[in-house]
Design an enzyme around this catalytic site. Structure first.
Site, PDB file in Angstrom:
ATOM      1  N   ASN A 177       0.842  -1.189   0.000  1.00  0.00           N
ATOM      2  CA  ASN A 177       0.000   0.000   0.000  1.00  0.00           C
ATOM      3  C   ASN A 177       0.884   1.249   0.000  1.00  0.00           C
ATOM      4  O   ASN A 177       1.848   1.335   0.756  1.00  0.00           O
ATOM      5  CB  ASN A 177      -0.870  -0.037   1.269  1.00  0.00           C
ATOM      6  CG  ASN A 177      -1.910   1.068   1.297  1.00  0.00           C
ATOM      7  OD1 ASN A 177      -1.584   2.239   1.269  1.00  0.00           O
ATOM      8  ND2 ASN A 177      -3.168   0.672   1.371  1.00  0.00           N
TER       9      ASN A 177
ATOM     10  N   HIS B 130      -3.239  -0.055  -3.411  1.00  0.00           N
ATOM     11  CA  HIS B 130      -3.350  -0.982  -2.292  1.00  0.00           C
ATOM     12  C   HIS B 130      -2.260  -2.041  -2.478  1.00  0.00           C
ATOM     13  O   HIS B 130      -1.625  -2.123  -3.536  1.00  0.00           O
ATOM     14  CB  HIS B 130      -4.748  -1.604  -2.269  1.00  0.00           C
ATOM     15  CG  HIS B 130      -5.764  -0.740  -1.566  1.00  0.00           C
ATOM     16  ND1 HIS B 130      -7.006  -1.182  -1.180  1.00  0.00           N
ATOM     17  CD2 HIS B 130      -5.686   0.549  -1.160  1.00  0.00           C
ATOM     18  CE1 HIS B 130      -7.653  -0.205  -0.566  1.00  0.00           C
ATOM     19  NE2 HIS B 130      -6.890   0.853  -0.548  1.00  0.00           N
TER      20      HIS B 130
ATOM     21  N   GLU C 133      -2.441  -5.210  -2.915  1.00  0.00           N
ATOM     22  CA  GLU C 133      -2.761  -6.156  -3.989  1.00  0.00           C
ATOM     23  C   GLU C 133      -2.580  -5.513  -5.372  1.00  0.00           C
ATOM     24  O   GLU C 133      -2.069  -6.146  -6.296  1.00  0.00           O
ATOM     25  CB  GLU C 133      -4.204  -6.649  -3.836  1.00  0.00           C
ATOM     26  CG  GLU C 133      -4.462  -7.434  -2.548  1.00  0.00           C
ATOM     27  CD  GLU C 133      -4.933  -6.548  -1.400  1.00  0.00           C
ATOM     28  OE1 GLU C 133      -4.497  -5.368  -1.304  1.00  0.00           O
ATOM     29  OE2 GLU C 133      -5.745  -7.024  -0.589  1.00  0.00           O
TER      30      GLU C 133
ATOM     31  N   CYS D 243     -10.181  -5.764   0.188  1.00  0.00           N
ATOM     32  CA  CYS D 243     -11.371  -4.897   0.171  1.00  0.00           C
ATOM     33  C   CYS D 243     -12.126  -5.107  -1.150  1.00  0.00           C
ATOM     34  O   CYS D 243     -11.700  -5.880  -2.006  1.00  0.00           O
ATOM     35  CB  CYS D 243     -10.948  -3.434   0.335  1.00  0.00           C
ATOM     36  SG  CYS D 243     -10.166  -2.738  -1.142  1.00  0.00           S
TER      37      CYS D 243
ATOM     38  N   CYS E 174      -9.919  -4.463  -4.273  1.00  0.00           N
ATOM     39  CA  CYS E 174      -8.969  -5.535  -4.597  1.00  0.00           C
ATOM     40  C   CYS E 174      -9.689  -6.850  -4.903  1.00  0.00           C
ATOM     41  O   CYS E 174      -9.216  -7.651  -5.718  1.00  0.00           O
ATOM     42  CB  CYS E 174      -7.969  -5.684  -3.457  1.00  0.00           C
ATOM     43  SG  CYS E 174      -6.999  -4.162  -3.245  1.00  0.00           S
TER      44      CYS E 174
ATOM     45  N   ASP F 104      -8.315   4.805   4.078  1.00  0.00           N
ATOM     46  CA  ASP F 104      -7.886   3.796   3.104  1.00  0.00           C
ATOM     47  C   ASP F 104      -8.998   2.819   2.732  1.00  0.00           C
ATOM     48  O   ASP F 104      -8.934   2.194   1.675  1.00  0.00           O
ATOM     49  CB  ASP F 104      -6.677   3.017   3.658  1.00  0.00           C
ATOM     50  CG  ASP F 104      -5.954   2.268   2.555  1.00  0.00           C
ATOM     51  OD1 ASP F 104      -5.502   2.937   1.606  1.00  0.00           O
ATOM     52  OD2 ASP F 104      -5.871   1.034   2.613  1.00  0.00           O
TER      53      ASP F 104
END
Lengths: 148, 148
Positions: B42, B53, B55, B80, B83, B143
């Site tokens: 991130n 992020h 990912e 999330c 992602c 975030d």
């Protein structure tokens, strides 16, 4: 709110992307008053970067915002799962979609999550995307994760 | 496949992110043979970039791949929506999750889409994230799109 003028910003990004040889999807993020916060385009080909879709580029260019509920994301093409997930995670309040004829996206999923979705069914967006898919199908399918 | 060793790569990224003052989520993408394709973290704080992020950074660093069905994405924290959308759009076959205690994500949604989800419930991942959330709750909520 003049959504057609907002879409013109996204479409200009898409056209630039097309002229660069890239996937012609453009997007722009606006605040509640219609002020442009960020604009961007798919950069898979240009930057060799699969993580940059039109929507994620506009989101990035707008920088850090503490809240997106009153923001408006305008995109030339219905968002894929990746970009739909972005919209939902950050609670972007309104999404304006240029066209969904070439890719239908997941507009119902967004609506069910409370996102206001405005479809403009714009012929210029549709024509540009159609031209690209016909010309470079392999890049298009790569961009939506459907390469053979 | 040694998922613990793979997670160690992602956790090292998360620790680096923490040391930089950033959100400590790290990730890595591997091929079917366990070869590392890309690793990342991130970068909201470090690059002032809300689009990165853990990912999405690992996905970016791996460059363009024509197919993700046989790839393994390892992340320190349950993904999330943003992602998860990435995983689903690009049909990433396997996702290894370090922990989901601090953020439960949408693992069922991924499983329903046919993604193989492996949960490691790693105490080190959980402790690092917990420390960050306690220390910088405002950045954490920003975030995940939950700023007040």
């Amino acid at each position: 709110m003049n959504y057609a003028n907002m879409l013109a910003v996204a479409l200009a990004e898409a056209q630039t992307g097309f002229d660069e040889g890239g996937v012609p999807v453009g997007a722009a993020l606006f605040d509640a008053g219609g002020k442009l916060l960020g604009r961007g385009r798919n950069r898979r080909v240009q930057d060799n970067d699969p993580s940059v879709h039109g929507e994620t580029d506009a989101f990035r260019k707008a920088g850090r915002q503490t809240n997106y509920r009153d923001k408006i994301l305008v995109t030339t093409l219905a968002p894929c799962w990746y970009c739909s997930g972005l919209i939902r995670q950050f609670n972007i309040g309104t999404v304006v979609v240029g066209e969904s004829a070439n890719f239908e996206g997941h507009l119902d999923w967004l609506k069910e999550a409370g996102v206001k979705v405005i479809e403009l069914n714009d012929p210029a967006c549709t024509a540009l995307m159609r031209r690209f898919i016909k010309q470079s199908p392999q890049i298009w399918f790569e961009d939506i994760g459907e390469s053979k």
